[in-house]
Structure formats: structure tokens, C-alpha cells
Design a protein around this motif. Structure first.
Motif, short mmCIF file in Angstrom:
data_model
loop_
_atom_site.label_atom_id
_atom_site.label_comp_id
_atom_site.label_asym_id
_atom_site.label_seq_id
_atom_site.Cartn_x
_atom_site.Cartn_y
_atom_site.Cartn_z
N UNK A 57 0.93 -0.97 -0.10
CA UNK A 57 0.05 0.02 -0.54
C UNK A 57 0.59 1.75 0.09
N UNK A 58 2.30 1.27 0.23
CA UNK A 58 2.68 2.67 0.56
C UNK A 58 3.54 3.06 -0.67
N UNK A 59 4.21 1.47 -1.77
CA UNK A 59 4.32 1.76 -3.42
C UNK A 59 3.07 2.22 -3.48
N UNK A 60 1.91 2.07 -3.58
CA UNK A 60 0.47 2.69 -4.08
C UNK A 60 0.52 3.72 -3.69
N UNK A 61 0.52 4.56 -2.71
CA UNK A 61 0.44 5.24 -1.89
C UNK A 61 1.40 6.44 -2.89
N UNK A 62 3.09 6.09 -3.09
CA UNK A 62 3.59 6.37 -3.61
C UNK A 62 3.09 7.10 -4.91
N UNK A 63 3.00 6.13 -5.70
CA UNK A 63 2.29 6.73 -6.75
C UNK A 63 1.05 7.83 -7.40
N UNK A 64 0.59 7.00 -6.47
CA UNK A 64 -0.88 7.59 -5.81
C UNK A 64 -0.64 9.45 -5.77
N UNK A 65 0.34 9.93 -5.49
CA UNK A 65 1.08 11.16 -5.07
C UNK A 65 1.84 11.62 -6.19
N UNK A 66 1.50 11.08 -6.86
CA UNK A 66 2.44 11.72 -8.22
C UNK A 66 4.17 11.18 -8.61
N UNK A 67 4.37 10.16 -7.49
CA UNK A 67 6.40 10.29 -7.67
C UNK A 67 6.16 8.81 -8.67
N UNK A 68 6.74 8.64 -9.39
CA UNK A 68 7.03 8.15 -11.11
C UNK A 68 8.15 6.93 -10.41
#
Length: 731
Positions: A56-67
Motif C-alpha cells: 500500500x505504501x508503494x501504491x500511495x507513493x505512485x498515487x502522490x505523483x512519485x514516478x
């Protein structure tokens, strides 16, 4: 694993509704998953959903715009990395596959293809496996003329293991030998020389072994421009199982985050149990020092075990000298308090486990949902025989079964030939132990005794070659002695060991100190049987090995026997932890405070494998290898617990068929094999001695602490181990 490090233009990601929210995670998991910036240490208790949190942290980072390409996920197995990437993809979209995710070694491989030229490696360097490394070491050993004519010189396999261990533990080779491999100390200079040549050979030929991938990754990160580029390349780093990292891996993580400190490591200090592989407990404890301003988040809700089990495991670990405070809890309803069983002795311990296994199976629990855990592989030998006696199938992990190890098979072959002189399989094994005797010669000898009534009589007349005649005669003398009817099984075993010990040290010179423990345990097991035939029959009760692997692949229902180290990460409905006495669990080799602390963590790991039923079992009487009986002292990790946490039970049953307990054995059976411990210092060079098998001789050398070299009149020079040899001083 992502195949390109710097894609020119990431493909656009489709918009998706936010998936990381408090409804999908508990509060601690949500806090960990949504913390984006700065260093984060997630202390993930056993069964607390750490993988879910990382996903979920990986998904959250991507949702926050982290490439995705700027996220680095480091794991210890390829399977773990792939599972996390696939689960993240299921949460959002395929962009997760562009995350650089893999093991430390796999990521290092990709990075060194790009940056290895800085330290002398072209991009097309070759990664060699263990067999390749052994081949190179063997080649160098020959070219340097090391160990020529010395059969005690370490083999190529052991040399590669030594080099690898020194790398992973960040220890100089000399210090490693002092700590763990003292029997190779005389070869230190040669091993250092070989190590140096091995390193040069790999560099000159563009080769890296598995350990070089980490060492060289750390080296390129020490180059300022490389460190800066890689640190900018990965803006967010996540590390799984951080408590299992070694010093090199911790340094790599620190260097990668040089420009941003956006590192989340997930681990459990209470499950740091792999120091023998190089894992350093200090890494997780010192992470906040390495990364000032670290935010510590604790995952304490357990989704595996019932609360009574967690109450005990919390009490075990809360007495650790160093730890991150946490208290696991569970919302799983019901559950019984763990059982603390004080068995009368090791035989009753085995019978109790079998009784409870049968009871649980009767209640509908499958055998595969039950596991018996122990500190060392040889601790399960008596239980293996008891399970076989009740025809309960089992699979052993983290150690060989009683009858599987080569040295145990050697000793049993002497005893099997004694019981059945027509056992050609055992004859074949014994004859191959002779120096200068090969398979073709053995086949000729076996042909001479095929179908004869008394093989020993025939072999006495066999024309042995001069190069191996003396050894052949000594073998026949031993087998003749073993047939004396007045001998007790333990006396037969001791006669075998007096003959076999020098053979054993010659054949298994690489690691005979480790193997010796198996033979000592075999002696204890053998002493529980009224006669030799009973033991031979018991060791033959195990189902044919040819069917075991197929049964497991087909979902065969069998109890799991496992060392604690091999059980980490697994879970079962019912878990039995055996031999919980001082000297066994904790190990008698744990002398330093940090070693005892790791033993405590081992018990914690073992206990947290249980979902519904947990049994702590210890024998109140322990039989030593010399048949001496001592009181078993309950493991201090359990003895110090407050009362009321466990159901306590004590010995209960009558002897099982085939066993005689120590207090039921005739006096001669206990008294005869037990003798006082004699040190080598009790003997002096030139002293006249007498041996019941080899006859009269004189001491030629004293080998402290437990051996002497004796020149016998009839049998020549022998090295005798005083734990087995019955030497009488005659002058």
C-alpha cells in the motif's frame, strides 16, 4: 525486475481512484503507508501485515505523483519482490511494474552493468555461481601448490564458504578462523594467499561471485559522482526484512539515500536470528542513529495467533536486553493458553508430542497444520523414530534425518553388518572407508562373500593388496570384536568409534567438529534400546525416501519437523517446541550476552509460528553422550515468566515398545558404558598403555584436549579419542 535503469520518457499513467485509505488498513499500517518523506522505521511484529503495508505504501507513493521509476524496493527473495509488485499492480495499475524492485543482489547486478567500469569491470562481466567459484579456487590451489599431500587442507567447497562468510560478516579471514574454524588455523597464511589470488583472478577475467555484487555495489557508491547520480535516480527507497541485513547492505542503503533520506525500512528486531549468515542485529537498532529524525511506527496487531499465545510471546521478548518496545495483540476470538509440559525424559517428550499429534488429527486437524520446532537438527532424532514407530509421515527441514547423514550411515553400517553379515549394502559402505580401496576392488571383495554363511571367515583368507592390507585386517578385527555376545550396544558403539574416529576425521576433515555432534546424539539414541537389533529395526521403519518428494508435491499430509531458522515466515495451527532446557535451547554454545539474546529471539520466532495451539516441552532428565543422566533445567526464557500464562503439565505415560527408560534399565546397562572423562594431559609421551582392541602400545604424542597418538605393537600408530577409547596405563 525492471530491465532498464533510465527510461527516456515514462508512459502516462491512467487516473485511478485513491485506494490507500483507513478502511483498507489499520491505523498503524495506514500511518506507515502514507508517510512519504524522511526516514521511517516500521517495527512490524510477527503476523502484523508488513507485506500489505509495503504494498500500500508503494501504491500511495505512485498515487502522490512519485514516478514509479524513482522508487527502489529491496527484498531478500525474488518471490517477495514479485509478489509485492503484482499486488500493487492489482491495487492501481501496471505502472507498478516500472518500480525497480528486487533482491539486493539483483539490483546490484543492473547497477554494476552501468557503473562497474569505475572499479575495473566492463558492462559484460560474468556472474559466477558456487560451482564456478569452487572450480576457480581448485585451479588456483593447484597452481599455487597449496595443500599438496595434506588431506586436512580445506576442500574447495569449504574455502569458498570461508571466503563468503568473511565477506558477509565483515570479518578478516584470520578472525573468522579464530572464531569458528579453529581446526584450519594452521592453514591461515595459505588461505589468505589463496583469497588474494582469487580476487585478482576474478578482476582479470571480468568475473563476480554472488558476494562481489554487494561488495562492488558498495565500492561504486563510494565514488561521489556515482553516489550522487544513483541517489538522485531513486528518490524513495523501501527495504523489507531490514533486521536480516549485513553491514554492507546497511551501508548501501545509507549511501543510496545520500541526497534525500527518504527511506522506509520494515523489520522486526525481535526476529533477528541469522547472525551466522552475517545479519547484524545492530543495523535495525542503530537505524535512527544512521538516519537522524527517523520516525518509528509499530505494527502491533497480529492477524495470525490467538491472544493467549501472544501474551506468552510478549512476555518472552519483553525481557530482551535491547529491543523496540511493542506488545502484540489479536482480535481473533477464543484460543487456549499454551501448554508447558515437563516430560520425565527425552523419550517421554517424544511420546507426548506423538500423542498430541494423534489427538489433534482425531479432532480433524491435518498433519500438515502441525509442526515440531527445535534448535538444532539432531534434536529431533528420537522423535523421528517415535513418529516412524506410529507410522506418522513427516517432512524434515533444516537438517538431515537420523539415517540420512553420511557419517551416521557409516556408523550404522558397522552395526548392521554385526546383526546381518549378509548385508552387502553395508559391507560396500564399510569397505569404501578403507584407504586405497575403490569401487572396483570392493566389487571383487563382495563377489568373494556372496552367498557365504560366514563372510568374516572368508575375508580372513582374502588376498588383500599390500597398500591396504593392514587397514583391511583392522576392519575384520573390529567386526570380530563386535560379535562378542557379552557386549552391550553402547560398548559396541564405542568399539566402532575407536576404529572410526580417525577415519571420520580423515574423510570429513572439512567439518568433522560439526558432524561430531550427530554421532554423540546417535550414542544417546542407541542407549535407549535393549539390544542392537531393536535399533536397526527402528531406523528401518522410515518409509522409502523415493516416495517422500512426490508425496509432498502431491499435497501429501505430513507433520513438519523443522529447525527454528527454517520455520521463520511460516505458520501452523499447532506448534510444538521441544528440548527447552539449558544447553539445548538456548544452545550450549551461546556464551556471550549477544548470543544469548539471539537465542531468546529464536524462541520468540518459534512461538509466534503458532495460530491456535502452542506447546513448550522440556525433558526433566537429560542423557549425555556418555550415558550420564543430569537434571534438565528449564530454559531461562520460560523459567522467568510470571505464573498463570501457561497450562503446566508433567510426565504421564508408560514406556513405549522398544524403549527402556534409564530408571528401568538393569544396573549393568547404565553403569558399564559410563566412564570418567579423561583428558589428554593424563597421559605422557612414552607411557605404556593397553587397549581392549588394539592391545599394548606406547604413547607417542599427546593431542589436547581429548586425543592421544599411540603406537601399538600389532596395529601400528592410532589416534584415539578419549571420549571413546578405554586406555589403561600399564607403565
Amino acid at each position: 525486475m525492471q530491465q532498464t535503469l533510465f527510461p527516456m520518457e515514462p508512459p502516462p499513467r491512467r487516473e485511478a481512484a485513491p485506494v490507500v485509505n483507513p478502511r483498507n488498513l489499520n491505523s498503524a499500517q495506514y500511518q506507515a503507508a502514507t508517510t512519504v518523506s524522511g526516514p521511517v522505521l516500521v517495527i512490524a511484529g510477527a503476523g502484523s501485515g508488513k507485506t500489505r503495508t509495503l504494498v500500500y505504501r508503494m501504491a500511495h507513493l505512485i498515487e502522490q505523483g512519485i514516478a514509479p521509476e524513482k522508487i527502489l524496493l529491496l527484498t531478500f527473495t525474488r518471490k517477495a519482490a514479485q509478489e509485492m509488485l503484482h499486488r500493487a499492480e492489482a491495487l492501481i495499475d501496471a505502472s507498478c511494474q516500472r518500480v525497480m524492485g528486487g533482491t539486493f543482489h539483483a539490483v546490484s547486478n543492473l547497477l554494476l552493468r552501468r557503473y562497474g567500469h569505475h572499479i575495473g569491470f566492463a558492462p559484460n562481466f560474468t556472474i559466477i555461481d558456487r560451482s564456478d567459484a569452487e572450480g576457480i579456487v581448485n585451479l588456483l590451489k593447484s597452481s599455487l601448490e597449496l595443500g599438496v599431500g595434506n588431506k586436512r587442507f580445506p576442500s574447495k567447497r569449504v574455502i569458498v564458504n570461508l571466503i563468503s562468510k568473511s565477506v558477509n560478516k565483515s570479518l578478516p579471514l584470520g578472525e573468522l578462523l579464530d572464531d569458528e574454524f579453529g581446526h584450519f588455523a594452521e592453514f591461515l597464511d595459505d588461505l589468505i594467499r589463496l583469497h588474494d589470488h582469487y580476487g585478482r583472478f576474478k578482476l582479470e577475467h571480468g568475473l563476480m561471485d554472488y558476494d562481489d555484487l554487494l561488495v562492488n555495489w558498495q565500492r561504486v557508491l563510494e565514488i561521489p559522482e556515482v553516489q550522487l547520480e544513483i541517489s538522485n535516480r531513486f528518490s524513495h527507497v523501501m527495504v523489507d526484512e531490514y533486521q536480516d541485513t549485513n553491514r554492507i547492505q546497511a551501508a548501501i542503503v545509507r549511501a543510496i539515500a545520500h541526497t534525500h533520506d527518504n527511506v522506509m525500512v520494515v523489520g522486526d528486531d525481535s526476529q533477528s536470528i541469522y547472525s551466522f549468515r552475517g545479519a547484524d542485529f545492530k543495523n535495525i537498532m542503530e537505524f535512527p542513529d544512521l538516519f537522524p529524525g527517523t520516525r518509528i511506527i509499530r505494527l502491533e496487531e497480529n492477524y495470525r495467533s490467538c491472544q493467549p499465545i501472544l501474551t506468552v510471546t510478549n512476555a518472552v521478548i519483553e525481557r530482551a536486553a535491547q529491543r523496540y518496545t511493542k506488545s502484540l495483540f489479536s482480535r481473533i476470538e477464543g484460543g487456549e493458553r499454551p501448554v508447558l509440559m515437563g516430560a520425565r525424559d527425552e523419550n517421554e517428550q517424544a511420546r507426548y508430542v506423538v500423542e498430541r499429534i494423534l489427538a489433534h488429527r482425531q479432532e480433524g486437524m491435518s498433519l500438515s497444520e502441525m509442526a515440531v520446532l527445535f534448535r538444532s537438527g539432531f534434536h529431533s532424532y528420537k522423535l523421528e523414530l517415535e513418529l516412524a514407530n506410529h507410522q506418522i509421515p513427516f517432512e524434515k527441514r533444516g537438517g538431515l534425518k537420523l539415517t540420512e547423514s553420511a557419517h551416521t550411515k557409516d556408523v550404522l553400517s558397522f552395526l548392521r553388518v554385526t546383526c546381518n553379515p549378509g548385508d552387502h549394502l553395508s559391507w560396500n559402505r564399510l569397505l569404501l572407508l578403507l584407504d586405497k580401496v575403490g569401487p572396483k576392488t570392493v566389487q571383487k571383495i563382495l563377489g568373494a562373500i556372496k552367498g557365504v554363511e560366514d563372510p568374516l571367515a572368508v575375508l580372513r583368507r582374502y588376498q588383500a593388496a599390500p597398500t591396504w592390507r593392514q587397514g583391511f585386517v583392522e576392519l575384520l578385527d573390529l567386526l570380530d570384536s563386535l560379535r562378542r555376545p557379552e557386549l552391550l550396544p553402547l560398548e559396541q558403539f564405542d568399539l566402532v568409534m575407536e576404529y572410526y574416529q580417525p577415519v571420520f576425521e580423515r574423510i570429513y576433515h572439512d567439518d568433522y567438529p560439526r558432524r561430531q555432534r550427530d554421532l554423540e546424539q546417535l550414542r544417546v539414541v542407541l542407549g535407549e534400546y535393549p539390544d542392537l537389533q531393536s535399533l536397526i529395526d527402528a531406523t528401518a521403519l522410515e518409509p522409502p525416501e523415493s516416495g517422500v518428494d512426490q508425496d509432498v508435491r502431491d499435497g501429501g499430509d505430513r507433520v513438519i519437523l523443522s529447525t527454528v531458522h527454517s520455520a521463520k515466515g511460516l505458520e501452523w495451527d499447532a506448534v510444538f517446541i521441544i528440548h527447552l532446557v539449558e544447553g539445548k535451547f538456548p544452545s550450549g554454545q551461546a556464551e556471550l550476552p549477544e548470543q544469548m539474546e539471539e537465542e531468546r529471539r529464536l524462541l520468540y520466532v518459534a512461538a509466534t509460528r503458532a495460530k491456535k495451539h502452542l506447546y513448550f516441552i522440556y525433558p526433566r532428565q537429560v542423557v549425555g553422550y556418555d550415558r550420564s543422566i543430569s537434571l534438565g533445567t528449564l530454559s531461562p526464557f520460560l523459567a522467568e515468566l510470571p505464573p498463570g500464562l501457561m497450562h503446566t503439565r508433567s510426565g504421564y505415560s508408560s514406556p513405549a515398545p522398544g524403549y527402556r527408560l534409564p530408571e528401568q534399565r538393569p544396573a549393568a546397562l547404565t553403569a558399564a558404558p559410563v566412564r570418567k572423562s579423561v583428558d589428554a594431559e593424563s597421559f605422557a609421551v612414552g607411557m605404556a598403555v593397553k587397549h581392549p582392541f588394539f592391545g599394548e602400545g606406547r604413547v607417542e604424542a599427546v593431542v589436547p584436549p581429548r586425543s592421544v597418538d599411540v603406537q601399538f605393537v600389532r596395529h601400528g600408530k592410532k589416534t584415539l579419542h578419549l571420549d571413546y577409547a578405554k586406555l589403561e596405563v600399564v607403565g
